[in-house]
Design a protein around this motif. Structure first.
Motif, PDB file in Angstrom:
ATOM      1  N   ARG A 127       0.821  -1.215   0.000  1.00  0.00           N
ATOM      2  CA  ARG A 127       0.000   0.000   0.000  1.00  0.00           C
ATOM      3  C   ARG A 127       0.854   1.263   0.000  1.00  0.00           C
ATOM      4  NH1 ARG A 127      -5.209  -1.418   1.381  1.00  0.00           N
ATOM      5  NH2 ARG A 127      -5.687   0.602   0.433  1.00  0.00           N
ATOM      6  N   ARG A 128       1.967   1.275   0.713  1.00  0.00           N
ATOM      7  CA  ARG A 128       2.821   2.457   0.780  1.00  0.00           C
ATOM      8  C   ARG A 128       4.287   2.032   0.854  1.00  0.00           C
ATOM      9  NH1 ARG A 128       0.625   6.135   5.607  1.00  0.00           N
ATOM     10  NH2 ARG A 128       2.352   7.480   4.887  1.00  0.00           N
ATOM     11  N   VAL A 129       5.138   2.950   0.399  1.00  0.00           N
ATOM     12  CA  VAL A 129       6.586   2.778   0.536  1.00  0.00           C
ATOM     13  C   VAL A 129       7.115   4.015   1.228  1.00  0.00           C
ATOM     14  CG1 VAL A 129       8.793   2.436  -0.605  1.00  0.00           C
ATOM     15  CG2 VAL A 129       6.737   1.377  -1.561  1.00  0.00           C
ATOM     16  N   ILE A 130       7.705   3.817   2.380  1.00  0.00           N
ATOM     17  CA  ILE A 130       8.237   4.922   3.168  1.00  0.00           C
ATOM     18  C   ILE A 130       9.746   4.719   3.286  1.00  0.00           C
ATOM     19  CG2 ILE A 130       8.152   6.125   5.368  1.00  0.00           C
ATOM     20  CD1 ILE A 130       5.329   4.961   5.747  1.00  0.00           C
ATOM     21  N   GLY A 131      10.495   5.762   2.956  1.00  0.00           N
ATOM     22  CA  GLY A 131      11.933   5.555   3.001  1.00  0.00           C
ATOM     23  C   GLY A 131      12.724   6.832   3.030  1.00  0.00           C
ATOM     24  N   VAL A 132      14.015   6.653   2.821  1.00  0.00           N
ATOM     25  CA  VAL A 132      14.951   7.777   2.835  1.00  0.00           C
ATOM     26  C   VAL A 132      15.783   7.734   1.559  1.00  0.00           C
ATOM     27  CG1 VAL A 132      15.081   7.929   5.343  1.00  0.00           C
ATOM     28  CG2 VAL A 132      16.671   6.435   4.120  1.00  0.00           C
ATOM     29  N   VAL A 133      16.290   8.888   1.157  1.00  0.00           N
ATOM     30  CA  VAL A 133      17.210   9.014   0.049  1.00  0.00           C
ATOM     31  C   VAL A 133      18.353   9.903   0.504  1.00  0.00           C
ATOM     32  CG1 VAL A 133      15.916  10.966  -0.922  1.00  0.00           C
ATOM     33  CG2 VAL A 133      17.452   9.635  -2.387  1.00  0.00           C
ATOM     34  N   ARG A 134      19.580   9.539   0.116  1.00  0.00           N
ATOM     35  CA  ARG A 134      20.733  10.278   0.640  1.00  0.00           C
ATOM     36  C   ARG A 134      21.794  10.438  -0.431  1.00  0.00           C
ATOM     37  NH1 ARG A 134      24.760   6.578   1.659  1.00  0.00           N
ATOM     38  NH2 ARG A 134      24.078   4.406   1.811  1.00  0.00           N
ATOM     39  N   ASP A 135      22.675  11.400  -0.187  1.00  0.00           N
ATOM     40  CA  ASP A 135      23.816  11.645  -1.072  1.00  0.00           C
ATOM     41  C   ASP A 135      24.856  10.534  -0.842  1.00  0.00           C
ATOM     42  OD1 ASP A 135      25.849  12.568  -2.598  1.00  0.00           O
ATOM     43  OD2 ASP A 135      26.311  14.306  -1.344  1.00  0.00           O
ATOM     44  N   ALA A 136      25.253   9.823  -1.921  1.00  0.00           N
ATOM     45  CA  ALA A 136      26.232   8.723  -1.809  1.00  0.00           C
ATOM     46  C   ALA A 136      27.522   9.034  -2.564  1.00  0.00           C
ATOM     47  CB  ALA A 136      25.609   7.426  -2.348  1.00  0.00           C
ATOM     48  N   GLY A 137      27.710  10.279  -2.929  1.00  0.00           N
ATOM     49  CA  GLY A 137      28.884  10.626  -3.715  1.00  0.00           C
ATOM     50  C   GLY A 137      30.191  10.369  -2.992  1.00  0.00           C
ATOM     51  N   GLU A 138      30.261  10.738  -1.722  1.00  0.00           N
ATOM     52  CA  GLU A 138      31.517  10.591  -0.984  1.00  0.00           C
ATOM     53  C   GLU A 138      31.873   9.130  -0.789  1.00  0.00           C
ATOM     54  OE1 GLU A 138      33.582  12.093   3.191  1.00  0.00           O
ATOM     55  OE2 GLU A 138      31.658  12.929   2.516  1.00  0.00           O
ATOM     56  N   GLU A 139      30.897   8.333  -0.405  1.00  0.00           N
ATOM     57  CA  GLU A 139      31.210   6.918  -0.174  1.00  0.00           C
ATOM     58  C   GLU A 139      31.541   6.213  -1.491  1.00  0.00           C
ATOM     59  OE1 GLU A 139      27.489   4.184   0.243  1.00  0.00           O
ATOM     60  OE2 GLU A 139      27.012   6.060   1.284  1.00  0.00           O
ATOM     61  N   TYR A 140      30.887   6.660  -2.606  1.00  0.00           N
ATOM     62  CA  TYR A 140      31.226   6.061  -3.896  1.00  0.00           C
ATOM     63  C   TYR A 140      32.666   6.401  -4.280  1.00  0.00           C
ATOM     64  CZ  TYR A 140      31.119   4.830  -8.811  1.00  0.00           C
ATOM     65  OH  TYR A 140      31.408   4.280 -10.034  1.00  0.00           O
TER      66      TYR A 140
END
Length: 687
Positions: free
Chosen positions: A124-137
């Motif tokens: 029914r729903r998707v709850i989440g987070v999105v983050r900057d991954a440039g440094e770890e990449y």
């Protein structure tokens, strides 16, 4: 990909404690999203919008609006991942993807979603987070690059060490390092190698063609050269640029300047606490040689040092063994009237490069010649020493005039008396080149080959006994003798098994191959010997080899294939016995074995009559034509002019049967007067 110092959203810090989760996420570069699957609305909080570079107030909570901010390939991959997670009952999913900002730059991001389902399991729903991954990449990419560089360096050492494991001589070591594959493996433009000898450095590998520096083949340890410096300090020398070459080594620079060299590494080759050599690696590029690269080269130098030390010891042992082997073999082969002889010895390419193979040519009484090829068990200096003793003893027994069987039996007894656990194989031939009669004995050795003047080559089935040493151990010293006729133009080959054996193949196959090579080889025995050596060098093998070629000279198309003659004095039983032996050997050698007993009986009768009924010596002569009409002729000449008469003896008579016997056994016979007496002759058809 985001910069390490990417701008974070500006947030105020409330006075309450602990901090609200939204604040925690915002301060750590994370934004949240809530995706209502029933309505299709996708809510992004301000930090999330900032990560996608979506201006505030322009987002309509439709997922399609974000399509311009994610590359198509990334969007397709992300959609497939989410769809699969929704269908397979997963509780969450996570993925890395790239976001395209309004300036066109791509930045790495990571999203993590928690899937909320109803009681029936429907999402029914998707709850989440999105983050900057440039440094770890970036950090991950750097780690991968470091790991890849480390693997490459380890691979260089491992592959070079593996290649050096097969190098046995100093020449092999140079070939592994300095050929095109070696240079490619090491990433070098050129390599030189020098060995330390008595305070000097001798260059044993000059590198590529055109890179040799004149007057520097031998340098002193005290000279101001990089190789000399490395030997003195026992430390590697890294030269990072052409400028450093010019300023650091002005004497060497004029020779280096024309070459395409930007940097170099000189490594000491140390084994057992002493410097045995120096290797120089040259590169086109200029390089500062970072710590990791220096450690790689030092490890590589250690591996090369061990291989080089092993190879130098091997070469020293080989030189000693080869000197011993050479001393044990005859210095020269005596000239033999009526024959061409060629001998060859080749050491093995593995092991100690030495063995017990030998050859010899022995002048014998009555113009005969002995030829022998043998092989003492083992591949070491003991085998070579035993070979030398056995060769000398066998030569002594043969020179004394013993028969081939006696020579072989005494040599076997001698080897047993040496109290060694070694045995030897051998083939020996006693040849009368005036008649072509050749008597063979074989002690556990491979059969010889015979190439006829007509071009046919075949294996001679020589009867054999046990190897030398073993026959004496088991008291089986009877060696059968095989008699063969050598016609003019025939070539005999005696060899050790090193000439025919190949790993993984049957020795009979090797003999068949050798037979074909001899059949099609040149007539000249020296040229044929060179050809056989070339063929042997092309195939793998762990055994040394020796062989002997003997070609009987003469016109192969002469009317007479063989002729023997002997004079017998009255009251000379030894002469009579020798004549009988001569007749027996000649008849068998000429292929008249089926009539051998008849011929011997007639000859014995005629000789006896000549000695009993005349005064003076008797001369016996026997010959065989070479052509298709094989008619053996036997002549007995004496000084008496009285012609014998055939007569029928009475029933009680004890004499008068001699000529009757000759008449019955010979195909034709007669008597011819000679100026000094007469000659009784007879002929035998020998198909």
């Amino acid at each position: 990909m985001a910069d390490r110092g990417a701008k974070r959203p500006t947030v105020s810090v409330p006075d309450d404690w602990p901090a609200h989760p939204d604040l925690t996420l915002a301060l750590n570069g994370m934004g949240g999203f809530d995706w209502d699957l029933d309505s299709g609305r996708l809510h992004l909080d301000p930090p999330a919008l900032e990560l996608f570079d979506v201006p505030p107030g322009t987002y309509d909570e439709r997922p399609a609006t974000l399509a311009d901010h994610v590359p198509p390939t990334e969007a397709a991959r992300l959609d497939a991942l989410v769809a699969r997670a929704l269908k397979d009952g997963s509780d969450s999913y996570g993925a890395y993807f790239r976001v395209r900002h309004r300036d066109g730059a791509l930045h790495w991001a990571h999203c993590q979603g928690s899937i909320r389902r109803d009681a029936s399991g429907r999402p029914r729903r998707v709850i989440g987070v999105v983050r900057d991954a440039g440094e770890e990449y970036t950090q991950a990419a750097e780690r991968l690059a470091v790991d890849e560089e480390r693997r490459r360096h380890n691979s260089v050492v491992e592959r070079t060490t593996a290649a050096l494991a097969h190098a046995r001589t100093v020449h092999d070591v140079i070939a592994v390092l300095a050929d095109d594959q070696g240079l490619s493996r090491l990433g070098a433009e050129n390599i030189i190698l020098g060995l330390v000898e008595a305070g000097r450095i001798r260059l044993v590998s000059e590198g590529k063609a055109g890179s040799f520096i004149p007057d520097h083949e031998v340098t002193r340890v005290g000279d101001e050269f990089p190789m000399s410096e490395v030997v003195r300090t026992l430390a590697p020398r890294f030269i990072a640029s052409r400028t450093e070459f010019a300023t650091g080594y002005p004497r060497l620079w004029p020779a280096i300047e024309p070459l395409d060299i930007g940097s170099a590494a000189y490594l000491p080759l140390i084994a057992q606490g002493r410097t045995i050599g120096v290797i120089g690696l040259f590169y086109q590029r200029e390089s500062a040689f970072r710590d990791q690269e220096r450690n790689l080269l030092i490890a590589l130098g250690s591996s090369i040092s061990q291989s080089l030390a092993r190879s130098m010891l091997y070469d020293q042992e080989h030189e000693l063994a080869a000197g011993l082997q050479k001393a044990m073999l005859p210095r020269r082969i005596p000239g033999v009237p009526g024959a061409q002889i060629a001998v060859r010895y080749r050491s093995a390419r593995l092991g100690r490069d030495i063995g017990g193979d030998w050859y010899d040519v022995i002048p014998l009484p009555d113009g005969r010649v002995g030829a022998v090829v043998g092989d003492v068990q083992g591949h070491d200096t003991q085998a070579a020493a035993l070979m030398g003793q056995l060769r000398i003893v066998l030569r002594a027994y043969a020179t004394e005039g013993h028969s081939p069987a006696t020579v072989m039996a005494r040599a076997s007894a001698f080897l047993k008396e040496l109290d060694t656990d070694r045995f030897a194989t051998c083939v020996y031939v006693d040849a009368d080149l005036s008649t072509g009669a050749a008597r063979f004995v074989r002690a556990g050795h491979i059969d010889p080959l015979l190439r006829h003047a007509e071009g046919i080559c075949r294996r001679l089935p020589v009867a054999g006994g046990l190897p030398l040493g073993l026959s004496a151990e088991f008291t089986r010293l009877d060696y059968p003798v095989t008699t063969v006729h050598l016609a003019p133009g025939d070539t005999l080959l005696l060899c050790t098994d090193g000439l025919v054996e190949e790993p993984g193949t049957d020795i009979d196959d090797g003999l068949r191959h050798l037979t074909a090579e001899v059949r099609h080889g040149p007539q000249d025995v020296q040229q044929l010997a060179d050809r056989l050596c070339t063929l042997a060098d092309r195939r793998p093998g762990e055994d040394d080899m020796a062989f002997l070629l003997l070609r009987r000279l003469g016109n192969p198309h002469h009317d007479i294939a063989g002729r023997v003659q002997r004079q017998i004095a009255p009251a000379d039983p030894e002469g009579l016995s020798a004549a009988r032996h001569m007749i027996r050997a000649a008849v068998r050698a000429w292929g008249a074995r089926e009539r051998a007993e008849e011929i011997e009986l007639v000859a014995d009768e005629l000789i006896t009559n000549a000695l009993l009924h005349t005064e003076g010596p008797a001369v016996i002569r026997i010959e065989m034509p070479h052509g298709a009409e094989r008619r053996l002729r036997l002549e007995v000449e004496d000084p008496s002019s009285n012609l014998p008469k055939r007569r029928e003896p009475g029933e009680a008579g004890v004499s008068g049967r001699g000529l009757l016997l000759v008449d019955r056994l010979a195909d034709v016979w007669g008597v011819e007067p000679r100026g000094s007496g007469k000659c009784v002759w007879c002929e035998f058809n020998c198909p």
